[in-house]
Enzyme design. Structure first.
Site, mmCIF file in Angstrom:
data_model
loop_
_atom_site.group_PDB
_atom_site.id
_atom_site.type_symbol
_atom_site.label_atom_id
_atom_site.label_comp_id
_atom_site.label_asym_id
_atom_site.label_seq_id
_atom_site.Cartn_x
_atom_site.Cartn_y
_atom_site.Cartn_z
ATOM 1 N N ARG A 54 -47.937 13.428 16.979
ATOM 2 C CA ARG A 54 -46.964 14.015 16.055
ATOM 3 C C ARG A 54 -47.630 14.467 14.760
ATOM 4 O O ARG A 54 -46.977 15.045 13.888
ATOM 5 C CB ARG A 54 -45.871 12.985 15.734
ATOM 6 C CG ARG A 54 -44.900 12.883 16.871
ATOM 7 C CD ARG A 54 -44.056 11.661 16.934
ATOM 8 N NE ARG A 54 -43.693 11.532 18.331
ATOM 9 C CZ ARG A 54 -42.630 12.144 18.871
ATOM 10 N NH1 ARG A 54 -41.808 12.827 18.124
ATOM 11 N NH2 ARG A 54 -42.395 12.035 20.153
ATOM 12 N N LYS A 101 -61.308 5.383 17.470
ATOM 13 C CA LYS A 101 -61.347 4.792 16.118
ATOM 14 C C LYS A 101 -62.597 3.944 15.860
ATOM 15 O O LYS A 101 -63.107 3.929 14.744
ATOM 16 C CB LYS A 101 -60.078 3.964 15.861
ATOM 17 C CG LYS A 101 -58.822 4.824 15.726
ATOM 18 C CD LYS A 101 -57.622 3.973 15.369
ATOM 19 C CE LYS A 101 -56.353 4.811 15.329
ATOM 20 N NZ LYS A 101 -55.190 4.013 14.897
ATOM 21 N N ASP A 157 -54.140 2.791 8.289
ATOM 22 C CA ASP A 157 -53.052 2.179 9.073
ATOM 23 C C ASP A 157 -52.412 1.007 8.326
ATOM 24 O O ASP A 157 -51.184 0.886 8.274
ATOM 25 C CB ASP A 157 -53.574 1.692 10.429
ATOM 26 C CG ASP A 157 -53.836 2.843 11.393
ATOM 27 O OD1 ASP A 157 -53.180 3.892 11.268
ATOM 28 O OD2 ASP A 157 -54.697 2.684 12.285
#
Ligand code: ATR
Length: 277
Positions: free
Chosen positions: A22, A72, A108
């Site tokens: 998204r 990551k 995050d």
């Protein structure tokens, strides 16, 4: 329609796969809103190609990129400099390219905290029980500790909980089977597992004995309202959904690449949620 010039700033999201992301519509909304000469594109990159592609993006003049599953940890290894948030998380989700150097951040944890605050929840109001011991649990656990909260890790595989407990010094661990009985000791419950996500098994968690002050947060956002959150709501508990974390974690990257600190608001939530609403 806003057309790019020859000096447009460029960024994107690197993932494998990346079609579900998204982030392009989220950053695209901000680019349009602030009338910025820039673009943010999806970059599907296989793991074996990741280091070469990142170096090529630097050479091609990109301002930076977001990094998502499964890159990551590879991104962490590739950076010239990592900021303290990334060092604590052992992973990087935001790359900033400047003067040929690659700097890594992990937004995050800060995104999770900002989302709590946007819901009026004080992250340090009391002890937090984190379900799961993966990368998300590590980033969120570190961020909660940095806010001053006491953190307990509870995971199906207790060895992984113990390993994360070692990394997050001062964190406690709890057996998976104890997760319901222990609820009275906590102010915040956070699901960082994949349970409850569409096409995944549900999270089995009876909240009927939860204290009235317990805040229940889920990082899963497909569906927007997980069964865990619906159950919490039915018991009158405050809930915090996962999509807000995605929106808030995007802010520092956008600010670094495009020079504007963007607002997270209801319109952005609706656009990012799209088909989920
Ligand atoms: P991430 O890095 O995105 O957090 P991950 O490392 O794959 O993802 O972690 C997924 C988490 O969901 C793990 O804590 C995992 O528990 P295990 O360590 O025991 O594998 C948890 N999880 C996944 N499926 C589960 C299930 N059926 N029951 C309980 N926990 C589950």
């Amino acid at each position: 329609m806003r057309l790019l010039t020859g000096s447009a700033r460029l960024a994107g999201v690197i993932g494998w796969p990346v079609a579900h992301s998204r982030s392009p519509r989220l950053h695209g909304t901000w680019l349009a809103r602030y009338n910025i000469d820039g673009a943010y594109v999806p970059l599907p990159v296989a793991p074996a190609d990741f280091p070469a592609v990142v170096r090529a993006l630097v050479q091609a003049g990109f301002a930076g990129a977001n990094v998502t599953i499964p890159h990551k940890e590879a991104a962490f290894a590739l950076c010239d400099v990592v900021d303290p948030s990334a060092a604590r998380a052992g992973a990087v989700n935001t790359l900033v390219f400047k003067d040929g150097k690659i700097t890594g951040l992990n937004t995050d944890g800060a995104g999770f905290i900002a989302n709590l605050r946007a819901h009026g929840v004080n992250p340090a109001a009391g002890p937090a029980l984190i379900l799961g011991a993966g990368g998300a649990a590590r980033a969120i656990g570190a961020a909660l500790q940095d806010e001053g909260a006491s953190v307990t890790i509870c995971n199906r595989t207790s060895e992984r909980a113990a390993a994360l407990g070692q990394v997050l010094s001062g964190a406690k661990t709890l057996e998976w089977a104890q997760r319901e009985a222990a609820l009275a000791d906590y102010a915040l419950l956070v699901n960082t597992t994949s349970l409850g996500m569409t096409k995944q098994p549900p999270l089995e968690m009876d909240l009927s004995t939860a204290p009235k002050h317990l805040v229940v947060a889920d990082i899963v956002y497909v569906p927007l309202q997980t069964a865990l959150l619906m159950q919490a709501q039915s018991h009158g508990l405050q809930i915090v959904g996962g999509l807000g974390m995605l929106l808030h974690q995007a802010v520092p990257g956008f600010a670094a690449w495009f020079g504007v600190t963007p607002e997270v608001d209801d319109e952005l939530f609706r656009i990012a949620a799209g088909d989920l609403l």
